[in-house]
Design a protein around this motif. Structure first.
Motif, mmCIF file in Angstrom:
data_model
loop_
_atom_site.group_PDB
_atom_site.id
_atom_site.type_symbol
_atom_site.label_atom_id
_atom_site.label_comp_id
_atom_site.label_asym_id
_atom_site.label_seq_id
_atom_site.Cartn_x
_atom_site.Cartn_y
_atom_site.Cartn_z
ATOM 1 N N GLU A 26 1.779 15.163 8.358
ATOM 2 C CA GLU A 26 1.161 16.192 9.197
ATOM 3 C C GLU A 26 -0.321 16.312 8.869
ATOM 4 O O GLU A 26 -0.683 16.648 7.743
ATOM 5 N N ASP A 40 0.733 19.102 14.678
ATOM 6 C CA ASP A 40 0.773 20.568 14.718
ATOM 7 C C ASP A 40 -0.382 20.973 15.628
ATOM 8 O O ASP A 40 -1.542 20.680 15.337
ATOM 9 N N LYS A 67 -4.271 17.898 9.338
ATOM 10 C CA LYS A 67 -4.846 19.223 9.573
ATOM 11 C C LYS A 67 -6.331 19.183 9.273
ATOM 12 O O LYS A 67 -6.732 18.675 8.227
ATOM 13 N N TRP A 83 3.177 17.945 4.543
ATOM 14 C CA TRP A 83 1.816 18.435 4.781
ATOM 15 C C TRP A 83 1.231 18.809 3.425
ATOM 16 O O TRP A 83 1.867 19.519 2.650
ATOM 17 N N HIS A 108 4.774 20.435 15.732
ATOM 18 C CA HIS A 108 4.852 21.837 15.322
ATOM 19 C C HIS A 108 4.147 22.595 16.426
ATOM 20 O O HIS A 108 2.925 22.506 16.557
ATOM 21 N N TRP A 136 10.472 29.855 7.748
ATOM 22 C CA TRP A 136 9.419 30.654 7.126
ATOM 23 C C TRP A 136 8.771 31.618 8.111
ATOM 24 O O TRP A 136 7.901 32.400 7.715
ATOM 25 N N HIS A 138 12.027 25.052 4.280
ATOM 26 C CA HIS A 138 10.843 24.783 3.478
ATOM 27 C C HIS A 138 11.210 24.942 1.999
ATOM 28 O O HIS A 138 11.737 25.983 1.603
ATOM 29 N N ASP A 157 6.112 26.229 14.661
ATOM 30 C CA ASP A 157 5.522 26.566 13.356
ATOM 31 C C ASP A 157 4.511 27.673 13.615
ATOM 32 O O ASP A 157 3.387 27.407 14.049
ATOM 33 N N PHE A 203 1.361 22.610 -1.820
ATOM 34 C CA PHE A 203 0.097 23.287 -1.523
ATOM 35 C C PHE A 203 0.022 24.642 -2.229
ATOM 36 O O PHE A 203 -0.947 25.384 -2.076
ATOM 37 N N ILE A 245 2.295 33.001 3.849
ATOM 38 C CA ILE A 245 3.188 32.943 5.010
ATOM 39 C C ILE A 245 4.430 33.796 4.792
ATOM 40 O O ILE A 245 4.907 34.457 5.693
ATOM 41 N N HIS A 282 -3.787 22.378 14.372
ATOM 42 C CA HIS A 282 -4.508 21.672 13.293
ATOM 43 C C HIS A 282 -5.697 20.857 13.785
ATOM 44 O O HIS A 282 -6.078 19.858 13.150
ATOM 45 N N ASP A 292 -6.326 27.446 12.655
ATOM 46 C CA ASP A 292 -4.872 27.296 12.582
ATOM 47 C C ASP A 292 -4.241 28.675 12.671
ATOM 48 O O ASP A 292 -3.634 29.187 11.731
HETATM 49 C C1 LRH Z 1 0.250 24.001 7.362
HETATM 50 C C2 LRH Z 1 1.575 24.097 8.092
HETATM 51 C C3 LRH Z 1 2.638 23.166 7.577
HETATM 52 C C4 LRH Z 1 3.628 24.025 6.854
HETATM 53 C C5 LRH Z 1 2.971 25.299 6.737
HETATM 54 C C6 LRH Z 1 3.932 26.422 6.700
HETATM 55 O O1 LRH Z 1 -0.697 24.807 7.992
HETATM 56 O O2 LRH Z 1 1.369 23.949 9.446
HETATM 57 O O3 LRH Z 1 3.374 22.613 8.615
HETATM 58 O O4 LRH Z 1 4.126 23.498 5.726
HETATM 59 O O5 LRH Z 1 2.107 25.383 7.847
#
Ligand code: LRH
Ligand code: MN
Length: 437
Positions: free
Chosen positions: A226, A261, A228, A186, A288, A60, A104, A334, A135, A436, A264, A296
């Motif tokens: 994960e 991550d 955050k 996550w 990550h 991504w 992803h 990431d 999400f 993203i 986070h 973040d």
């Molecule tokens: C959430 C995150 C997670 C992913 C997304 C792209 O902030 O770090 O790992 O799914 O970014």
């Protein structure tokens, strides 16, 4: 599917780019070798370890990233997962450190998973942990008719939770077909107002959902949780910190682990201490990698706090030294590249992660033990600083050269005119809003 024709993936082109740099590299490498030898360190041991080190590229992140305010696409934006794999192949071919890609879903979902696997493998790429996505809503996707506006695995509606559980199990199955050995979960679940969510019941629902996922995924797959601190929720987040993640992973099972991550956490949180605690609990999934100054920010790894990245690897090298039980962390980048060419940022970020690892391998651990045990804080700190301030660039470049990657990845990439090539063959993508991808 025919592979993209580009010098960036061509052995001879890379050898040509390396030739005028080889003598200087050898000279700098020999000098560093002599200096490390005086410190009782065999440079070949470090170069071999760096050569074996790999970090996964996030599918991504090869397209231009953006914020809620704007996204400024560049030429040659990847149109689909096949374009993304080509870009990741260039990152790996020139940078020599990212032989796997983390996908992803549903962003990267395709009908013919076998064809995707074959294409990735034909580009020299494997598939690392896959990521689920509960999400965002996925309008028109028959597998996600219900909205995640008020959460997913912790949602009050059992139908939404069931939808999220089914999605995660499906992601794991897709990943397994690609050869992936882990699923990262996550979720953005949380609240924006005090009182909006019952902390305890939401956590119970989350754990029950992850237990269902754990029971439904292939037995050789690991499940990464994960945490955050905030965003998209701005008052509370169900898996807000490492403590919540650890409690959940311990409640779910041995193959359920905690992924860190770097972005986070609140500014100045001691992340290397969190790594040490998760290692102690035998629950460290991996990382990550990215960098941040405020939130973040998903900036390039090592761009803001290279000493923090080094201190994280200092804990990892120490754990490997002590053969910490179950020590097998997964390393992934990431990031979101809003103002740089993502391919250049991914190549240089992988090098920064390798740099932190190489420097951590230079720490005189026997001396450090002594200074710690005899409470000599100054010399203990100096022992780490000596490793961190050692310029390991010749080791990183030599490891690349020995892998037939580029001694100088960015200049080789620019000399390949890859961006110009893909800008010609991939239709330009108009601006568009945040998010993203
Ligand atoms: C959430 C995150 C997670 C992913 C997304 C792209 O902030 O770090 O790992 O799914 O970014
Ligand atoms: Mn992440």
């Amino acid at each position: 599917m025919d592979k993209i024709a580009t010098p960036a993936l061509d052995q001879d082109f890379i050898a040509q780019q390396n030739a005028p740099r080889a003598a200087a590299l050898q000279d700098e490498y020999d000098a560093l070798g002599r200096s490390l030898d005086r410190r009782g360190i065999d440079i070949e041991h470090v170069t071999a370890a760096v050569g074996a080190f790999a970090v996964a590229a996030p599918s991504w992140a090869v397209g231009s990233g953006g914020t809620r305010f704007a996204r400024f696409p560049m030429g040659g934006e990847p149109r689909n997962i096949f374009d993304k794999l080509e870009d990741c192949a260039v990152v790996n071919r020139l940078g020599g450190a990212t032989p796997t890609v983390s996908l992803h879903f549903p962003w990267d979902e395709v009908e013919d998973v076998a064809a995707l696997k074959e294409y990735g493998n034909s580009l020299g790429l494997g598939f690392d942990a896959v990521n689920s996505n509960t999400f965002q809503d996925h309008p028109g996707n028959p597998l996600h008719p219900l909205s995640y506006k008020y959460g997913s695995l912790s949602h009050t509606d059992p139908a939404v939770r069931a939808q999220a559980v089914a999605h995660n199990i499906r992601c794991a199955e897709l990943g397994a077909k690609l050869g992936s050995k882990a699923l990262t979960v996550w979720i953005g679940d949380g609240s924006n107002f005090p009182g909006q969510q019952h902390f305890g019941r939401a956590f119970d629902r989350y754990i029950a959902g992850v237990q269902e996922i754990y029971a439904g995924i292939p037995e050789d797959l690991r499940l990464f949780l994960e945490h955050k601190m905030y965003e998209p929720a701005f008052y509370s987040t169900v898996i807000q910190d490492w403590g919540s993640s650890l409690l959940a992973a311990q409640a779910v099972g041995d193959r359920c682990l905690c992924l860190v991550d770097l972005g986070h956490h609140a500014p100045n949180v001691n992340i290397e201490m969190i790594v040490s605690r998760l290692l102690h609990a035998r629950k460290l999934a991996g990382f990550h990698f990215n960098d941040s100054k405020y939130g973040d920010d998903d900036l390039d790894a090592g761009a803001i706090e290279p000493y923090r990245l080094f201190l994280v690897f200092n804990e990892l090298v120490e754990a490997a030294r002590n053969q910490a039980p179950g020590f097998d962390p997964s390393y992934m980048l990431d990031q979101s590249h809003n103002v740089t060419d993502p391919i250049e940022s991914l190549m240089t970020s992988a090098v920064e992660v390798q740099r932190a690892y190489a420097q951590a391998l230079l720490v005189d651990r026997a001396a450090l033990d002594g200074f710690q045990d005899t409470n000599d804080p100054l010399m203990a700190s100096q022992t780490l600083k000596r490793a961190f301030t050692t310029d390991v660039a010749p080791i990183l470049a030599m490891a690349r050269q020995r892998k037939h990657a580029a001694i100088d990845p960015v200049s080789a990439y620019r000399a390949s005119f890859y961006r110009e090539t893909v800008s010609r063959i991939r239709p330009a993508k108009s601006g568009g809003s945040g998010g993203i991808v």
